[in-house]
Design an enzyme around this catalytic site. Structure first.
Site, PDB file in Angstrom:
ATOM      1  CG  ASN A   1      13.926   7.856  74.028  1.00  0.00           C
ATOM      2  OD1 ASN A   1      14.985   8.083  73.451  1.00  0.00           O
ATOM      3  ND2 ASN A   1      13.188   6.788  73.798  1.00  0.00           N
ATOM      4  CD  GLU A   2      19.484   9.031  75.320  1.00  0.00           C
ATOM      5  OE1 GLU A   2      18.576   9.858  75.512  1.00  0.00           O
ATOM      6  OE2 GLU A   2      20.196   9.038  74.300  1.00  0.00           O
TER       7      GLU A   2
ATOM      8  CG  LEU B   1      23.783   5.186  70.994  1.00  0.00           C
ATOM      9  CD1 LEU B   1      24.572   5.307  72.292  1.00  0.00           C
ATOM     10  CD2 LEU B   1      24.638   5.612  69.817  1.00  0.00           C
TER      11      LEU B   1
ATOM     12  N   GLY C   1      19.940   8.404  70.105  1.00  0.00           N
ATOM     13  CA  GLY C   1      21.044   8.669  69.182  1.00  0.00           C
ATOM     14  C   GLY C   1      20.597   9.257  67.858  1.00  0.00           C
TER      15      GLY C   1
END
Lengths: 302, 302, 302
Positions: free
Chosen positions: A177-178, A108, A153
């Site tokens: 891996n947010e 993103l 994303g």
């Protein structure tokens, strides 16, 4: 996606992520320029679509330099390109790959989430949802030839496909891996991962923000094959041939049956999910940390 | 089951399936004739039930030549035989195996789905549902000694059991290969497979119509053991002994708890599932392709 | 938990369980007495809580001799100790381990289920539910250093944690072995196990009452690491450090997202689950077999 407590993110995560993505941007213009070889195209400038030599197969090249960040425009073009392919009866399968060396997609685009209006955040989030809904439920066979780093994303796109081939390069890790960036994958990212690698592995991977290097990616099942980098495209082509040999209608109905419940969960809660995102991203604390992060990225590039 | 687009099924799939099943029919009469050895029986002609030497264990032999096709009559006899065993307090476990050499069961009987009335299709589909509901929820310990090819409906029977032992013969593959024939496994076949091998493996196996040869079957978890062909029965007996050593009532309640949600989904949508099947199978295009397929099978046998 | 048909439990299971637990009680007093070393404590006598040398980490030692049976009092103290740690901002992670040599926890306390009033049974069962709900949904990082046998309720505690390290000792097996005692794990024990090892492995493990020795435990995924016994604590510490390096709020939200649906199922059916337990446990047949079992245990100790 809920962004959370980013002010408490250790600086090393921010810097490490920045350096990886910056390095990946080298040499891009050269490749992109080489694309004007007269082949039939009906993608956009950022999404290059060409028919493969194999009948029925299209190759979709992600080409949003430097790192295929999923901007609002890029998301929209991806969805439109897939829609065109679905409406063109000459195609039954798509190989997705990257034209940005070293990166499949960096995920993103934080610039879409920072310093904009709530209406813009809502529009952006709807586009992210739309991408997932379209790709995850596509009637076409989708195979990803993952020829670069595949975080967040980028990993989501790969997870929507029917088969994933990863180039065996230790720099090409894949995962959601947010949490490493202080943010949280939304429930439908999570559902897609649970469907792929199971509940326990997903619980661990999502909490630890694991980016799996090739051997581990294969072992946990987040990709189906790991092959030498120069064979990614040819192996993806062999794989798609196997899927396309199956009677078409039966395969499509079976795919729809497998994915319907997961897609329906987002469809049912779509507006709520947008509102959650907008209210979260609009918080002062989140906006401040996103600004700080983007400024650091800019300084490193300058 | 939704039958789909069968006219687009490549001929090689139809012919390959035919040749495999035809070859499997050799030598059957001899084996069936050898069954009159005075042992206690209370199955039918097609379902031979004998008490094993081990107390509490019955052996159920599928004996519907040439390939244990699941005709309406055969399905009914299978359900009645299991019901009798459940009502007979001297039995707590059943080993299911085939008396048709080379084939455990070739699955559903296309003759029941072709050139008959909608009422017949509905009756047949209810019988398929009933088989699954009874076997999947049986209070008995069910162990399958898979001594032959085990596609489609044959695989479904195996998946209802508590433990699966497969003979190590490369011709004995197992899987839900419906898509190869242009048809689609119904949602409860799918649910059973997802419960057994997980969502991702099921998604791949169902779409590609994979028939797993023994080593792969063991690896993906669709069977629990692969053993030399001459040991299938003895290993199945050892396995059932382990299950029967568990306190009975606790084991039954635990089994019911594990399977209740999956069974309830079909119970809730049972009529709807029948209607879907009948309306689909009655289509002209589907009837034509089934006729074509059956005629080809007949020619190869003639 | 539904207790079932205990009168039909083979005596060998009862005796074997008794002998294992009795042996585990040796040497306990000595260890417990050695705990008065001046370290900061804010647990209870049965739950020893100390800050680790690593900032943010607390060690919670289960100390209810001889085998950490989960009595009503012990359950309550465990919940209160965890609550205190959650409210103390200086802690973000907890390592749970046993101070009873050879046993992590022997599970639920049958004395709480035998010869008491229905009101007592209800109170006890609510405490078991409360333990699971609190530990499974804890915002802290929980790591279990499993330094002893870990059956039934002991396994449940381990399953609530984020990471499980098991000492490599063949006597230290782990699993939900309720069926071996003629009883049935409740649906939320089952849900937790399915989340951890998948549906098929859980179906098999729960019905057979499997206690996995270390190598098998690792293979099936009921623990994450198996290490030499003397390294259990240090490896648990390394593991918790990895989890605590993740941005806190993002990790907590992700954990909550992963576990919410499973926890909600019990929350929604909590009263019903208590009533089921009370009505079951109050049956004459169940009370008789529990008494018999407890008397045998007493005789062996006497």
């Amino acid at each position: 996606m809920a962004l959370a407590a980013a002010l408490r993110v250790p600086a090393r995560f921010l810097l490490r992520a920045g350096s990886r993505l910056q390095g990946a941007a080298l040499g891009l213009t050269e490749r992109a320029a080489g694309g004007g070889d007269g082949a039939r195209r009906f993608g956009s400038q950022r999404v290059l679509v060409e028919p493969d030599a194999v009948p029925g197969v299209a190759v979709m090249r992600l080409n949003n330099p430097p790192v295929n960040r999923l901007s609002l425009e890029f998301l929209t073009e991806l969805v439109i390109s897939l829609e065109k392919l679905e409406n063109d009866k000459s195609f039954r399968g798509v190989i997705m790959t990257s034209d940005c060396p070293g990166v499949f997609s960096a995920g993103l685009d934080l610039k879409e989430m920072c310093g904009r209006s709530p209406a813009h955040y809502a529009e952006y989030w709807k586009a992210v949802q739309e991408l997932w809904l379209r790709f995850y439920q596509s009637s076409l066979v989708l195979v990803t030839a993952i020829n670069g780093a595949c975080p967040a994303g980028g990993c989501l796109i790969a997870l929507t496909s029917d088969h994933r081939v990863l180039a065996d390069n230790p720099k090409y890790s894949i995962g959601l891996n947010e949490t490493l960036l202080g943010i949280v994958a939304p429930f439908w990212f999570k559902d897609t991962l649970v469907n792929t690698i199971g509940h326990r592995a997903a619980e661990r991977a999502l909490q630890l923000g694991l980016l799996f290097p090739p051997a581990q990616a294969l072992q946990v099942g987040i990709v189906d094959q790991v092959v030498p980098e120069e064979q990614v495209q040819s192996v993806a082509l062999s794989a798609i041939a196997q899927w396309m040999a199956i009677p078409e209608h039966a395969r499509q109905l079976t795919k729809a049956m497998m994915r319907k419940a997961t897609a329906s969960r987002l469809i049912t809660h779509r507006d709520e999910d947008v509102q959650n995102f907008v209210s979260f991203i609009s918080r002062d604390s989140i906006q401040k940390s996103l600004q700080l992060y983007l400024e650091r990225l800019k300084q490193r590039k300058g």
